[in-house]
Design a protein around this motif. Structure first.
Motif, PDB file in Angstrom:
ATOM      1  N   ILE A 111       0.834  -1.207   0.000  1.00 18.77           N
ATOM      2  CA  ILE A 111       0.000   0.000   0.000  1.00 18.77           C
ATOM      3  C   ILE A 111       0.863   1.248   0.000  1.00 18.77           C
ATOM      4  O   ILE A 111       0.602   2.208  -0.743  1.00 18.77           O
ATOM      5  N   GLN A 112       1.923   1.264   0.823  1.00 20.55           N
ATOM      6  CA  GLN A 112       2.821   2.419   0.858  1.00 20.55           C
ATOM      7  C   GLN A 112       3.440   2.651  -0.513  1.00 20.55           C
ATOM      8  O   GLN A 112       3.558   3.787  -0.974  1.00 20.55           O
ATOM      9  N   TRP A 132      -7.525  -4.616   1.611  1.00 18.33           N
ATOM     10  CA  TRP A 132      -6.831  -3.448   2.142  1.00 18.33           C
ATOM     11  C   TRP A 132      -6.783  -2.326   1.102  1.00 18.33           C
ATOM     12  O   TRP A 132      -7.020  -1.165   1.412  1.00 18.33           O
ATOM     13  N   PHE A 133      -6.451  -2.701  -0.122  1.00 18.22           N
ATOM     14  CA  PHE A 133      -6.416  -1.701  -1.195  1.00 18.22           C
ATOM     15  C   PHE A 133      -7.789  -1.041  -1.363  1.00 18.22           C
ATOM     16  O   PHE A 133      -7.888   0.167  -1.546  1.00 18.22           O
ATOM     17  N   HIS A 135      -8.588   1.536   1.451  1.00 16.16           N
ATOM     18  CA  HIS A 135      -7.755   2.732   1.601  1.00 16.16           C
ATOM     19  C   HIS A 135      -8.222   3.797   0.606  1.00 16.16           C
ATOM     20  O   HIS A 135      -8.398   3.517  -0.580  1.00 16.16           O
ATOM     21  N   THR A 176      -6.211   4.208  -2.715  1.00 17.99           N
ATOM     22  CA  THR A 176      -6.077   3.104  -3.665  1.00 17.99           C
ATOM     23  C   THR A 176      -7.388   2.390  -3.979  1.00 17.99           C
ATOM     24  O   THR A 176      -7.392   1.443  -4.758  1.00 17.99           O
ATOM     25  N   HIS A 177      -8.500   2.852  -3.395  1.00 13.48           N
ATOM     26  CA  HIS A 177      -9.721   2.056  -3.510  1.00 13.48           C
ATOM     27  C   HIS A 177     -10.292   2.021  -4.922  1.00 13.48           C
ATOM     28  O   HIS A 177     -11.118   1.162  -5.235  1.00 13.48           O
TER      29      HIS A 177
END
Length: 459
Positions: free
Chosen positions: A80-81, A108-109, A112, A115-116
């Motif tokens: 993600i970072q 998770w993506f 967020h 990034t969604h």
């Protein structure tokens, strides 16, 4: 391209060199967020896979595509970072990884905010319907068996990337449109406010000139009449005294004088003449009070802030409106003990005029059994402010109208009977005085306007 510095090597890369290498770096401009909005053909791929050989293979498949920049990471914990830092237009994500499951990372993506919306293509070695269903249910945009055919891989990457860039361009356009709409709405409100202020300025200027001219024209002759009353009173008293002396000194009757005395009713004149003089003097005093009230209402000589008696302004306004009150409306004053208030007197009187005029309009339009009343109450609170309450016992105002009552040009009166600027002007004037004005209304008790202003203005 796979990172930011080193060209792809001819020998098989290590994980370190693969994760820091760019394809076709010399032909690619540095990434900047604004380019996404302008260039919908920009393609940035991020591959997340724990197998180094897959990263190498995909890198080679995309090596000849000059418009595609490629990034690889083998540690899903940093995914993600990394995605936030490079802002990919497509993510290739392995389904099965030892430490973090691909579906978990996919969720998770999608959770967020950065990034969604990025298209995510899941890579798997299994062609199973349930696995595909789970991937799509978790938010995947596509599903490929690794390693896919190069033509199919590139086609899908470009398809998803273009769709994503178009989505961002559309979102940016929508955001711009919303911003422009807000700016236009703000500009419209500013124009309305400016228009109201111009109307107020012109209205007060015209009213001030009219009142000043009227007060001046009335004041001069009435002062002349009022100033001569004392002399007229003395002269008439002297003549009456002379008549008494004549009656005492010449008590003998004279038919001519007696007949004329009876004809003019001398005794009644002697009794009534002082009363007439007193009544005339009372009338001139009343006219002088009206002139003073007109000047006090317009306050033409007090354009700047002054410390004034608020009660004088209210009384002056009521005096001007007295012809409309007649016998139908009872005005109840509940004045508190107030200090002098630092304000713009003419503007504050305009607020009183607008609110009281509206209350009178409402009460005169209604046929009600009870006595029509306007109650004016003043008091000082514990916060250094004075509170002025003007309440009528009319039919009240509906909640829908209460929300609009201070909007410029909003009126419930018929055409040519209301402009909808009186209360809007009043709102601006009270704001200028660093105060508050609000309305409380209910059919059971009528309408109440509350004004709160500080005793001293803070500059």
């Amino acid at each position: 391209m796979i990172s930011t510095s080193t060209a792809f090597p001819l020998t098989p890369p290590t994980a370190e060199t693969l994760s820091t290498c760019w394809l076709n770096q010399e032909n690619q401009p540095p990434y900047h967020p604004s380019t996404v909005q302008l260039n919908t053909d920009l393609v940035t791929v991020l591959l997340i896979d724990d197998q180094l050989i897959i990263g190498e293979a995909v890198c080679r498949l995309l090596a000849n595509e000059k418009d595609i920049s490629f990034h690889y990471i083998d540690d899903p914990a940093q995914a993600i970072q990394k995605a936030i830092s490079i802002a990919p237009t497509v993510i290739l994500l392995d389904m099965i990884m030892p430490e973090i499951d691909g579906l978990m990372l996919l969720r998770w993506f999608r959770s967020h905010p950065a990034t969604h919306e990025i298209p995510i293509v899941m890579l798997s070695s299994k062609e199973e319907a349930q696995i595909k269903a789970d991937a799509f249910a978790a938010g995947a945009n596509d599903y490929l068996i690794k390693l896919p055919d190069v033509v199919e891989l590139i086609a899908r990457i470009r398809y998803h990337s273009k769709a994503y860039n178009n989505l961002k361009a559309l979102s940016a356009a929508n955001a711009t449109s919303r911003l422009q709409a807000r700016q236009l709405e703000q500009t419209l409100e500013e124009l309305k406010t400016t228009q109201v202020q111009l109307i107020q300025t012109e209205k007060m200027s015209s009213l001030g000139k009219m009142v000043a001219g009227l007060a001046h024209e009335i004041n001069n002759p009435i002062n002349f009449i009022h100033g001569n009353f004392i002399h007229l009173h003395n002269y008439i008293q002297g003549l009456l005294q002379l008549i008494k002396i004549y009656q005492q000194e010449y008590p003998s009757e004279n038919s001519v004088i007696e007949n004329y005395t009876d004809e003019v009713n001398l005794n009644f004149i002697i009794e009534d003449l002082p009363k007439i003089l007193a009544s005339m003097k009372m009338g001139t005093d009343r006219i002088r009070e009206i002139v003073l009230s007109l000047r006090n209402f317009s306050r033409l000589d007090q354009a700047d802030k002054k410390a004034v008696n608020i009660h004088e302004g209210i009384d002056s306004t009521l005096l001007i409106l007295n012809h409309r009150l007649k016998q139908e409306i009872e005005v109840i004053k509940e004045y508190g003990d107030l200090p002098l208030i630092e304000c713009y007197p003419a503007q504050l009187n305009q607020v009183f005029m607008n609110i009281l005029s509206n209350a009178i309009d409402v009460l005169l339009e209604q046929e009600q059994q009870q006595q029509k009343q306007i109650v004016i109450k003043t008091e000082k609170n514990d916060y250094g402010k004075i509170k002025i309450t003007i309440r009528d016992n009319g039919p009240g105002i509906s909640p829908e109208l209460q929300r609009k009552i201070f909007d410029p040009f909003f009126t419930t009166k018929p055409v040519n009977q209301g402009t909808g600027i009186g209360l809007a002007i009043s709102y601006q004037i009270i704001e200028k005085h660093q105060g508050n004005i609000y309305v409380c209304s209910d059919p059971s008790y009528g309408t109440e306007f509350v004004i709160e202003i500080p005793t001293e203005q803070i500059t």
